[in-house]
Design an enzyme around this catalytic site. Sequence first.
Site, PDB file in Angstrom:
ATOM      1  N   THR A 123       0.816  -1.210   0.000  1.00 10.75           N
ATOM      2  CA  THR A 123       0.000   0.000   0.000  1.00 10.75           C
ATOM      3  C   THR A 123       0.854   1.267   0.000  1.00 10.75           C
ATOM      4  O   THR A 123       1.995   1.244   0.501  1.00 10.75           O
ATOM      5  CB  THR A 123      -0.912   0.003   1.248  1.00 10.75           C
ATOM      6  OG1 THR A 123      -1.510   1.274   1.394  1.00 10.75           O
ATOM      7  CG2 THR A 123      -0.121  -0.289   2.530  1.00 10.75           C
ATOM      8  N   LYS A 153       2.254  -3.320   7.289  1.00 11.90           N
ATOM      9  CA  LYS A 153       2.527  -3.493   5.849  1.00 11.90           C
ATOM     10  C   LYS A 153       3.968  -3.074   5.552  1.00 11.90           C
ATOM     11  O   LYS A 153       4.650  -3.693   4.728  1.00 11.90           O
ATOM     12  CB  LYS A 153       1.554  -2.671   5.002  1.00 11.90           C
ATOM     13  CG  LYS A 153       0.114  -3.160   5.007  1.00 11.90           C
ATOM     14  CD  LYS A 153      -0.076  -4.552   4.412  1.00 11.90           C
ATOM     15  CE  LYS A 153       0.092  -4.596   2.918  1.00 11.90           C
ATOM     16  NZ  LYS A 153      -0.277  -5.938   2.368  1.00 11.90           N
TER      17      LYS A 153
END
Length: 334
Positions: A123, A153
């Site tokens: 992301t 992430k």
Amino acid sequence: MKLLITGGAGFIGSNFIHYILKKYPDYKIVNLDLLTYAGNLENLKDSEGNPNYKFVKGDIADAKLVNELVKEVDMIVHFAAESHVDRSILNSISFIHTNVIGTHTLLEAAKNNGNKRFHHVSTDEVFGSLAPNDPAFNEKTPYDPRSPYSASKAASDHLVRAYFHTYDLPVTISNCSNNYGPFHFPEKLIPLFITNLLEDKKVPLYGDGLNVRDWLYVEDHCAAIDLIIHKESIGETYCIGGNAEKNNREITHELLKLMDKNESFIEFVKDRPGHDKRYAINFSKIKKELGWEPRVNFTQGLKKTVEWYKNNQDWWKKIKSGEYKDYYKNQYGK
Ligand code: NAD
Ligand code: TYD
């Protein structure tokens, strides 16, 4: 080609499975998904009879299972994650389990089974928050995650790069902006607002509603991953964006207009803690190297998305009522 797709029962993973089965009818797909609250096999109903498609219910952090599955495939395309920022603020342990330990488990299996090709879906949130006039994120932007979700992430991205440098694992990473489109779980901004408006309910706009995101139609995202996994781009990272920076108020007004509703449906609510102000993506690298750019502009994409939610009320009403979980029980006895 045989692909292991993780998180294929979620929003982007299920769109990607549809995309691949349609474009490459001879490819084989194994979909490994734990079917958390976000996993929904109804997203893949029309692939169930396809002999080239197999579903396995399981955890990406289950080393034994993952090892068995990785052995049988040529490539891993890794979507599985805990993906919702607000949930990570309430409790982040599952984010560490899936996004960090799960990714590590997959990398180990890829390494231990002949260095399998590994594509990691990540992301733009790993880059932090931009001020209004800052240049957009690109592949060289330093990491500065600010929510437990984006921190987990970021950790997974670092692990993927470490396996490339340390073990020559043939990896690629894509960092994309906010996706939208069919099968998007109605807890995220666009599907939540569309479905609330279809139910004549108000839409909860956080804070001043001026936070900016770049919006990418999910099919454009699938096309970008398709190019990355089929080109010789080992070790590379690509930023993928939709060329559509919008603040949340703008999106809400576009939706109200499309759905014939007035401003009385807006409810300003308490802001998200640590709410990132702006994300924006410079996708010139993937454009130059792989010839990719988004095809669906935001107005077209939003219209198509509203139509999809209007025509698939059964799908989201079951989710909103919690009834969709029964589908697994009936189909799989679990
Ligand atoms: P999603 O939440 O809709 O789906 C996630 C899927 O992963 C679900 O099917 C869930 O059951 C599965 N899963 C969760 N934990 C698992 C585990 N331990 N083992 C196996 N499966 C598990 O997410 P999404 O929106 O489709 O996002 C897919 C990927 O894209 C994620 O890695 C996310 O970080 C990334 N991403 C999403 C967006 C977006 O706008 N949605 C933007 C940028 C990046
Ligand atoms: P979201 O869809 O949760 O994606 P992300 O936080 O990963 O970007 O949120 C998109 C934007 O919309 C973000 O600025 C938060 C805001 N938002 C609301 O204003 N109200 C809501 O109910 C939700 C879910 C999000």
